[in-house]
Scaffold this motif. Structure first.
Motif, short mmCIF file in Angstrom:
data_model
loop_
_atom_site.label_atom_id
_atom_site.label_comp_id
_atom_site.label_asym_id
_atom_site.label_seq_id
_atom_site.Cartn_x
_atom_site.Cartn_y
_atom_site.Cartn_z
N LEU A 140 -22.27 78.09 73.23
CA LEU A 140 -21.51 79.34 73.13
C LEU A 140 -20.13 79.08 72.51
CD1 LEU A 140 -22.41 81.08 76.51
CD2 LEU A 140 -23.34 81.53 74.23
N ALA A 141 -19.49 77.98 72.89
CA ALA A 141 -18.19 77.64 72.30
C ALA A 141 -18.34 77.37 70.81
CB ALA A 141 -17.60 76.43 73.02
N THR B 283 -20.68 78.51 68.81
CA THR B 283 -20.96 79.79 68.16
C THR B 283 -19.68 80.57 67.96
OG1 THR B 283 -23.17 79.85 69.15
CG2 THR B 283 -22.31 81.93 68.30
N GLY B 284 -18.86 80.65 69.00
CA GLY B 284 -17.60 81.38 68.90
C GLY B 284 -16.66 80.78 67.87
N LEU B 285 -16.53 79.46 67.88
CA LEU B 285 -15.65 78.80 66.91
C LEU B 285 -16.14 78.99 65.48
CD1 LEU B 285 -14.85 75.50 68.85
CD2 LEU B 285 -13.26 77.38 68.34
N LEU B 286 -17.45 78.84 65.29
CA LEU B 286 -18.01 79.03 63.95
C LEU B 286 -17.85 80.48 63.50
CD1 LEU B 286 -21.18 76.78 64.15
CD2 LEU B 286 -19.19 76.45 62.65
N TRP B 287 -18.09 81.42 64.40
CA TRP B 287 -17.96 82.84 64.08
C TRP B 287 -16.52 83.12 63.64
CZ3 TRP B 287 -21.49 86.56 63.49
CH2 TRP B 287 -21.03 87.86 63.38
N ARG B 288 -15.58 82.60 64.40
CA ARG B 288 -14.15 82.80 64.08
C ARG B 288 -13.81 82.17 62.73
NH1 ARG B 288 -9.09 83.90 65.89
NH2 ARG B 288 -7.50 82.30 65.62
N ARG B 289 -14.34 81.00 62.48
CA ARG B 289 -14.06 80.30 61.22
C ARG B 289 -14.69 81.00 60.03
NH1 ARG B 289 -16.65 76.58 58.03
NH2 ARG B 289 -15.34 75.13 56.93
N LEU B 290 -15.86 81.59 60.23
CA LEU B 290 -16.59 82.18 59.12
C LEU B 290 -16.18 83.61 58.81
CD1 LEU B 290 -20.12 80.82 60.02
CD2 LEU B 290 -18.61 80.02 58.19
N LEU C 5 -25.64 74.30 82.10
CA LEU C 5 -24.36 74.98 81.90
C LEU C 5 -23.49 74.25 80.88
CD1 LEU C 5 -23.57 76.09 85.54
CD2 LEU C 5 -24.46 77.47 83.64
N ILE C 6 -23.57 72.93 80.85
CA ILE C 6 -22.81 72.16 79.87
C ILE C 6 -23.33 72.46 78.46
CG2 ILE C 6 -22.34 69.82 79.01
CD1 ILE C 6 -22.32 68.97 82.04
N VAL C 7 -24.64 72.40 78.27
CA VAL C 7 -25.22 72.65 76.94
C VAL C 7 -25.00 74.10 76.52
CG1 VAL C 7 -27.39 72.79 75.65
CG2 VAL C 7 -26.89 70.78 77.02
N ILE C 8 -25.24 75.04 77.42
CA ILE C 8 -25.05 76.45 77.09
C ILE C 8 -23.58 76.73 76.78
CG2 ILE C 8 -25.15 78.80 78.01
CD1 ILE C 8 -27.71 77.87 79.53
N GLY C 9 -22.68 76.18 77.58
CA GLY C 9 -21.25 76.36 77.32
C GLY C 9 -20.85 75.80 75.98
N ALA C 10 -21.35 74.62 75.65
CA ALA C 10 -21.05 74.00 74.36
C ALA C 10 -21.61 74.84 73.21
CB ALA C 10 -21.59 72.58 74.31
N LEU D 151 -30.21 81.62 66.18
CA LEU D 151 -30.48 80.22 66.49
C LEU D 151 -29.51 79.66 67.54
CD1 LEU D 151 -31.41 78.81 62.98
CD2 LEU D 151 -32.92 79.15 64.92
N LEU D 152 -28.22 79.77 67.31
CA LEU D 152 -27.27 79.19 68.28
C LEU D 152 -27.20 80.01 69.56
CD1 LEU D 152 -24.27 77.94 66.11
CD2 LEU D 152 -26.06 76.62 67.19
N LEU D 153 -26.94 81.31 69.43
CA LEU D 153 -26.76 82.13 70.63
C LEU D 153 -28.05 82.27 71.42
CD1 LEU D 153 -24.70 83.80 72.18
CD2 LEU D 153 -25.32 85.76 70.76
N ALA D 154 -29.10 82.73 70.77
CA ALA D 154 -30.38 82.89 71.48
C ALA D 154 -30.90 81.53 71.93
CB ALA D 154 -31.40 83.58 70.58
#
Length: 170
Positions: free
Chosen positions: A154-155, A157-164, A147-152, A118-121
């Motif tokens: 991706l960020a 997703t990365g933060l949630l991945w790290r947190r989870l 680019l703003i929406v995609i960057g946000a 959902l987030l990445l794709a």
């Protein structure tokens, strides 16, 4: 300064049936999944909404197979890999909770499916020329809002991945 068209659902409402089913199911799965994954677990509400989320994700993955606007390998493109990943992630999550009673594996697979499918794709649906870009920004908006929406996304997703991800013992 170039004006962009206001947000409009017209590009989505005028799309093929498979695209409409895919998009509206993905939007519902995004909202319900976020609620289910980060609320109290094991409750009747968690189980009911979790089952609904699984059905929605299967609809999202299956309907994607009928969207073939970008054709690189027969009727498919690399984005279709996310459908396979969704089937595998949900299958592993259900196997983990139903057969193995492994709550940690169930949680990891459900969260991974949410983040990846959902987030990445979903982030890449906002590229110029894609339907969701036209819905959110208008067809003439260009790359900057994408680019703003995609960057946000991706960020996030990365933060949630790290947190989870489980932390290694020190």
């Amino acid at each position: 300064m170039k004006e962009t068209a206001p947000m409009s659902l017209d590009p989505l409402l005028e799309a093929d049936l498979a695209i409409r089913i895919h998009a509206f199911s993905a939007i519902a799965a995004f909202a319900i999944g976020g609620f289910v994954l980060w609320r109290r677990k094991g409750t009747t509400l968690h189980k009911a909404l979790g089952r609904l989320w699984v059905v929605l994700m299967l609809v999202v993955a299956t309907s994607s197979l009928f969207i073939n606007e970008i054709r690189l390998v027969g009727p498919f493109s690399p984005i279709h890999i996310f459908a396979v990943m969704t089937y595998l992630g949900i299958g592993q999550a259900l196997w983990a909770i139903r057969v193995k009673r492994d709550v940690a594996a169930h949680r990891a697979n459900m969260q991974g499916t949410y983040l990846g499918a959902l987030l990445l794709a979903g982030a890449f649906t906002f590229l110029p020329g894609r339907r969701m870009h036209d819905v959110l920004f208008g067809p003439d908006a260009g790359w900057t809002p994408s680019l703003i929406v995609i960057g946000a996304a991706l960020a996030a997703t990365g933060l949630l991945w790290r947190r989870l991800m489980p932390r290694a013992a020190d």
